[in-house]
Motif scaffolding. Structure first.
Motif, PDB file in Angstrom:
ATOM      1  N   PRO A  22     -14.190 -14.505  -9.058  1.00 28.03           N
ATOM      2  CA  PRO A  22     -13.051 -14.504  -9.419  1.00 28.03           C
ATOM      3  C   PRO A  22     -12.427 -13.789 -10.527  1.00 28.03           C
ATOM      4  O   PRO A  22     -11.182 -13.133 -10.613  1.00 28.03           O
ATOM      5  CB  PRO A  22     -12.801 -16.130  -9.896  1.00 28.03           C
ATOM      6  CG  PRO A  22     -13.836 -16.595  -9.228  1.00 28.03           C
ATOM      7  CD  PRO A  22     -14.884 -15.678  -9.109  1.00 28.03           C
ATOM      8  N   THR A  23     -13.504 -13.254 -11.197  1.00 34.62           N
ATOM      9  CA  THR A  23     -13.194 -12.309 -12.666  1.00 34.62           C
ATOM     10  C   THR A  23     -12.667 -11.185 -12.300  1.00 34.62           C
ATOM     11  O   THR A  23     -11.588 -10.509 -12.654  1.00 34.62           O
ATOM     12  CB  THR A  23     -14.338 -12.528 -13.446  1.00 34.62           C
ATOM     13  OG1 THR A  23     -14.801 -13.756 -13.888  1.00 34.62           O
ATOM     14  CG2 THR A  23     -13.866 -11.375 -14.761  1.00 34.62           C
ATOM     15  N   VAL A  24     -13.352 -10.645 -11.151  1.00 32.33           N
ATOM     16  CA  VAL A  24     -12.825  -9.238 -10.709  1.00 32.33           C
ATOM     17  C   VAL A  24     -11.634  -9.285  -9.917  1.00 32.33           C
ATOM     18  O   VAL A  24     -10.947  -8.163 -10.126  1.00 32.33           O
ATOM     19  CB  VAL A  24     -14.106  -8.477  -9.715  1.00 32.33           C
ATOM     20  CG1 VAL A  24     -14.192  -9.219  -8.316  1.00 32.33           C
ATOM     21  CG2 VAL A  24     -13.973  -6.739  -9.447  1.00 32.33           C
ATOM     22  N   GLN A  25     -11.350 -10.132  -9.331  1.00 30.60           N
ATOM     23  CA  GLN A  25     -10.076 -10.327  -8.456  1.00 30.60           C
ATOM     24  C   GLN A  25      -8.759 -10.673  -9.598  1.00 30.60           C
ATOM     25  O   GLN A  25      -7.851 -10.201  -9.618  1.00 30.60           O
ATOM     26  CB  GLN A  25      -9.944 -11.627  -7.850  1.00 30.60           C
ATOM     27  CG  GLN A  25     -10.788 -11.432  -6.459  1.00 30.60           C
ATOM     28  CD  GLN A  25     -11.048 -12.540  -5.340  1.00 30.60           C
ATOM     29  OE1 GLN A  25     -10.262 -12.468  -4.535  1.00 30.60           O
ATOM     30  NE2 GLN A  25     -11.928 -13.740  -5.761  1.00 30.60           N
ATOM     31  N   ASP A  26      -9.061 -11.243 -10.664  1.00 28.03           N
ATOM     32  CA  ASP A  26      -8.298 -11.397 -11.994  1.00 28.03           C
ATOM     33  C   ASP A  26      -8.068  -9.964 -12.641  1.00 28.03           C
ATOM     34  O   ASP A  26      -6.890  -9.583 -12.911  1.00 28.03           O
ATOM     35  CB  ASP A  26      -8.572 -12.499 -12.828  1.00 28.03           C
ATOM     36  CG  ASP A  26      -8.717 -13.746 -12.336  1.00 28.03           C
ATOM     37  OD1 ASP A  26      -7.951 -13.765 -11.228  1.00 28.03           O
ATOM     38  OD2 ASP A  26      -9.217 -14.593 -12.854  1.00 28.03           O
ATOM     39  N   LEU A  27      -9.018  -9.259 -12.790  1.00 30.90           N
ATOM     40  CA  LEU A  27      -9.056  -8.029 -13.586  1.00 30.90           C
ATOM     41  C   LEU A  27      -8.239  -6.920 -12.762  1.00 30.90           C
ATOM     42  O   LEU A  27      -7.188  -6.084 -13.324  1.00 30.90           O
ATOM     43  CB  LEU A  27     -10.583  -7.661 -13.750  1.00 30.90           C
ATOM     44  CG  LEU A  27     -11.364  -7.918 -14.883  1.00 30.90           C
ATOM     45  CD1 LEU A  27     -12.642  -7.530 -14.748  1.00 30.90           C
ATOM     46  CD2 LEU A  27     -10.702  -7.993 -16.147  1.00 30.90           C
ATOM     47  N   LEU A  28      -8.375  -6.862 -11.418  1.00 30.13           N
ATOM     48  CA  LEU A  28      -7.777  -5.938 -10.631  1.00 30.13           C
ATOM     49  C   LEU A  28      -6.292  -6.618 -10.119  1.00 30.13           C
ATOM     50  O   LEU A  28      -5.553  -6.001  -9.605  1.00 30.13           O
ATOM     51  CB  LEU A  28      -8.753  -5.694  -9.450  1.00 30.13           C
ATOM     52  CG  LEU A  28      -9.858  -5.139  -9.711  1.00 30.13           C
ATOM     53  CD1 LEU A  28     -10.583  -4.800  -8.231  1.00 30.13           C
ATOM     54  CD2 LEU A  28      -9.734  -3.836 -10.238  1.00 30.13           C
ATOM     55  N   ASN A  29      -6.048  -7.930 -10.371  1.00 30.62           N
ATOM     56  CA  ASN A  29      -4.913  -8.645 -10.195  1.00 30.62           C
ATOM     57  C   ASN A  29      -4.514  -8.462  -8.569  1.00 30.62           C
ATOM     58  O   ASN A  29      -3.573  -8.158  -8.268  1.00 30.62           O
ATOM     59  CB  ASN A  29      -3.642  -8.030 -10.728  1.00 30.62           C
ATOM     60  CG  ASN A  29      -2.226  -9.017 -10.744  1.00 30.62           C
ATOM     61  OD1 ASN A  29      -2.619 -10.190 -10.469  1.00 30.62           O
ATOM     62  ND2 ASN A  29      -1.408  -8.173 -10.889  1.00 30.62           N
ATOM     63  N   TYR A  30      -5.593  -8.738  -7.770  1.00 32.11           N
ATOM     64  CA  TYR A  30      -5.532  -8.823  -6.143  1.00 32.11           C
ATOM     65  C   TYR A  30      -6.490  -9.669  -5.574  1.00 32.11           C
ATOM     66  O   TYR A  30      -7.573  -9.546  -5.870  1.00 32.11           O
ATOM     67  CB  TYR A  30      -5.835  -7.382  -5.575  1.00 32.11           C
ATOM     68  CG  TYR A  30      -5.474  -7.105  -4.323  1.00 32.11           C
ATOM     69  CD1 TYR A  30      -4.321  -6.412  -4.319  1.00 32.11           C
ATOM     70  CD2 TYR A  30      -6.068  -7.480  -3.157  1.00 32.11           C
ATOM     71  CE1 TYR A  30      -3.565  -6.054  -2.788  1.00 32.11           C
ATOM     72  CE2 TYR A  30      -5.935  -7.213  -1.977  1.00 32.11           C
ATOM     73  CZ  TYR A  30      -4.562  -6.495  -1.704  1.00 32.11           C
ATOM     74  OH  TYR A  30      -4.001  -6.134  -0.343  1.00 32.11           O
ATOM     75  N   ARG A  31      -5.837 -10.583  -4.723  1.00 30.31           N
ATOM     76  CA  ARG A  31      -6.775 -11.427  -4.029  1.00 30.31           C
ATOM     77  C   ARG A  31      -6.362 -11.905  -2.771  1.00 30.31           C
ATOM     78  O   ARG A  31      -5.078 -11.814  -2.154  1.00 30.31           O
ATOM     79  CB  ARG A  31      -7.194 -12.690  -4.826  1.00 30.31           C
ATOM     80  CG  ARG A  31      -6.167 -13.539  -5.063  1.00 30.31           C
ATOM     81  CD  ARG A  31      -6.462 -14.526  -5.843  1.00 30.31           C
ATOM     82  NE  ARG A  31      -6.875 -14.472  -7.135  1.00 30.31           N
ATOM     83  CZ  ARG A  31      -7.969 -14.866  -7.916  1.00 30.31           C
ATOM     84  NH1 ARG A  31      -8.507 -15.815  -7.317  1.00 30.31           N
ATOM     85  NH2 ARG A  31      -8.108 -14.531  -9.117  1.00 30.31           N
ATOM     86  N   PRO A  32      -7.291 -12.040  -1.704  1.00 26.71           N
ATOM     87  CA  PRO A  32      -8.413 -12.198  -1.706  1.00 26.71           C
ATOM     88  C   PRO A  32      -8.908 -10.391  -1.682  1.00 26.71           C
ATOM     89  O   PRO A  32      -8.378  -9.547  -0.744  1.00 26.71           O
ATOM     90  CB  PRO A  32      -9.129 -12.877  -0.417  1.00 26.71           C
ATOM     91  CG  PRO A  32      -7.973 -12.616   0.599  1.00 26.71           C
ATOM     92  CD  PRO A  32      -6.750 -12.713  -0.439  1.00 26.71           C
ATOM     93  N   LEU A  33     -10.152 -10.182  -2.003  1.00 27.33           N
ATOM     94  CA  LEU A  33     -10.709  -8.783  -1.800  1.00 27.33           C
ATOM     95  C   LEU A  33     -11.516  -8.567  -0.616  1.00 27.33           C
ATOM     96  O   LEU A  33     -12.799  -9.219  -0.718  1.00 27.33           O
ATOM     97  CB  LEU A  33     -11.462  -7.900  -3.188  1.00 27.33           C
ATOM     98  CG  LEU A  33     -10.345  -7.694  -4.268  1.00 27.33           C
ATOM     99  CD1 LEU A  33     -11.416  -7.265  -5.644  1.00 27.33           C
ATOM    100  CD2 LEU A  33      -9.780  -6.456  -3.888  1.00 27.33           C
ATOM    101  N   ASN A  34     -11.256  -7.797   0.445  1.00 23.57           N
ATOM    102  CA  ASN A  34     -11.908  -8.118   1.535  1.00 23.57           C
ATOM    103  C   ASN A  34     -12.443  -6.645   1.986  1.00 23.57           C
ATOM    104  O   ASN A  34     -13.393  -6.248   2.722  1.00 23.57           O
ATOM    105  CB  ASN A  34     -11.102  -8.569   2.825  1.00 23.57           C
ATOM    106  CG  ASN A  34     -10.771 -10.002   2.525  1.00 23.57           C
ATOM    107  OD1 ASN A  34     -11.538 -10.689   2.160  1.00 23.57           O
ATOM    108  ND2 ASN A  34      -9.457 -10.204   2.808  1.00 23.57           N
TER     109      ASN A  34
END
Length: 448
Positions: free
Chosen positions: A139-151
């Motif tokens: 979740p941290t990397v998705q918050d840092l990049l402000n993008y989810r989900p990362l596939n």
């Protein structure tokens, strides 16, 4: 125990079939057709029983492995049977099933434990396979990049095209800093991509960390140090001016009344003149200090070109040689490889090396067996560097954090901007300057 029981069962059944076959053949040979027919039926029955027994055992084992493959641990075999060997086999399969289930549950618990650690980590982590698919992203990397989900790494292109370019080739890279701006503000991210191998598959492990807070703290700390040094220098200059001004003012004013010309003597005039000269000198010193500050802030962009390291270090040798020869200081220069070239602004780098060389000379002043060693080379990581080392008294650990602060100096003369200016020049070159001090003091310039 189980294998022996099955073994004995198979041997017994095969021997029984063989005996039936021999007796059947014998009876038919003696023309005892009735008995031969009966034994033939027995022979067929024994053969069928053996096939059924073997198939039953194989099916149990096949069911067992299918259940394990599908992570189904509910399969249980009856343990109260008339056939002892089958009962023992069922018991062993049930025991093995329980053991595998325990291992599986422990593995799941351990996996959940590690996943929870990754979820709670304050650094971003994700893994990428050779096709660009992101197999895991906390979740941290998705918050840092402000993008989810990362596939997939192609999604990074929607976040920042420059960020996507880092991963487009799907190759590992050293730690790098990337500025990421969005509606939530600007972030300074450090990214490091490391190759790993899991179950024979080559993956890339990517670590993402937001260092904006650390940079803010460092910037605040630098401002505090700078203001402390500026305050110290300005107060040292202004305090004598204020004191002398008050002393001169007493010659011209007593209480609220101005003095008359008749009250001035030769001594007052001389003291006033000396005081004004001191005020002038202090004012000039303050002007020089301000000018050095302007110099520090107006470092031009480097005009870089490929320069042989031998050329610039030979120039530095000639500029330092007169002093080193006069004070019996040994100056050594080493270049490896001999044809090493640096993409630099020659004037600016000469200024840095000359400043470091003079600092080393001053550190060795009055010391016997003084030695300065300048080395240019390429590190194991492929980075070009230059080191300047002296065997002087060194720098105390308390001072190591201060030496690059603008206007900080331990010398009685000098502005204290030499090292901070050197750091500024190396930053404009995309490189860095570091210092270590133990038995020797070494300044290391690292280039891109």
């Amino acid at each position: 125990m189980v294998s022996k029981s099955i073994y004995y069962q198979l041997v017994f059944r095969i021997i029984l079939i063989a005996v039936c076959a021999l007796l059947t053949a014998f009876l038919f040979a003696k023309e005892h057709y009735l008995l031969g027919g009966i034994l033939s039926i027995v022979f067929i029955g024994q053969t069928y029983a053996l096939i059924h027994y073997v198939n039953q055992t194989n099916r149990k084992i096949a069911y067992f492995f299918d259940a394990i493959k599908n992570e189904d641990f509910t399969l249980r075999f009856p343990e109260k049977l008339s056939v002892k060997s089958i009962e023992e086999l069922n018991h062993s399969l049930n025991m093995l099933n329980n053991m595998i289930q325990d291992i599986h549950l422990k593995k799941q618990a351990q996996e959940q434990y590690y996943q929870e650690i990754l979820r709670q980590a304050d650094i971003g982590i994700f893994t990428v396979n050779d096709k660009g698919h992101i197999l895991y992203a906390n979740p941290t990397v998705q918050d840092l990049l402000n993008y989810r989900p990362l596939n997939h790494v192609k999604q990074l292109k929607q976040i920042d095209p420059e960020l996507y370019e880092l991963f487009e080739a799907l190759q590992p890279f050293e730690s790098t800093i990337h500025s990421l701006g969005n509606e939530r503000g600007k972030k300074e991210l450090t990214l490091k991509c490391t190759p790993i191998s899991i179950e024979g598959k080559q993956l890339l492990l990517v670590i993402v960390h937001d260092i904006q807070k650390e940079l803010d703290d460092k910037e605040t700390d630098s401002w505090v140090k700078l203001i402390r040094v500026l305050t110290h220098e300005i107060m040292n200059t202004i305090t004598p001016i204020t004191s002398i001004s008050e002393s001169i003012l007493k010659y011209f004013k007593k209480g609220n009344e101005l003095s008359t010309p008749d009250e001035f003597g030769e001594l007052q005039i001389k003291n006033s003149a000396k005081g004004l000269e001191v005020i002038k000198e202090q004012g000039n010193d303050l002007m020089s200090f301000v000018q050095s500050y302007r110099t520090f802030l107006s470092v031009p962009e480097p005009d870089r070109e490929l320069i042989p390291a031998s050329k610039i270090l030979e120039k530095v040798r000639l500029l330092l040689q007169e002093y080193t020869n006069a004070h019996d200081i040994i100056l050594e220069i080493t270049i490896e490889p001999d044809n090493l070239e640096l993409y630099i602004d020659e004037k600016q780098l000469t200024q840095i090396l000359l400043n470091l060389g003079k600092n080393a000379q001053q550190a060795l002043e009055g010391q016997e067996d003084g030695k300065i060693v300048i080395i240019a080379g390429i590190s194991p990581q492929g980075k070009k560097y230059i080191t300047v080392t002296d065997n002087g008294p060194g720098i105390s650990p308390e001072m190591l954090d201060e030496v690059f602060v603008p206007f900080f100096t331990t010398k009685s003369t000098g502005t204290g901007i030499g090292l901070s200016l050197s750091k500024q020049i190396m930053r404009l070159h995309g490189g860095s300057i570091r210092v270590t001090s133990n038995e020797t003091t070494t300044f290391t310039l690292t280039f891109q």
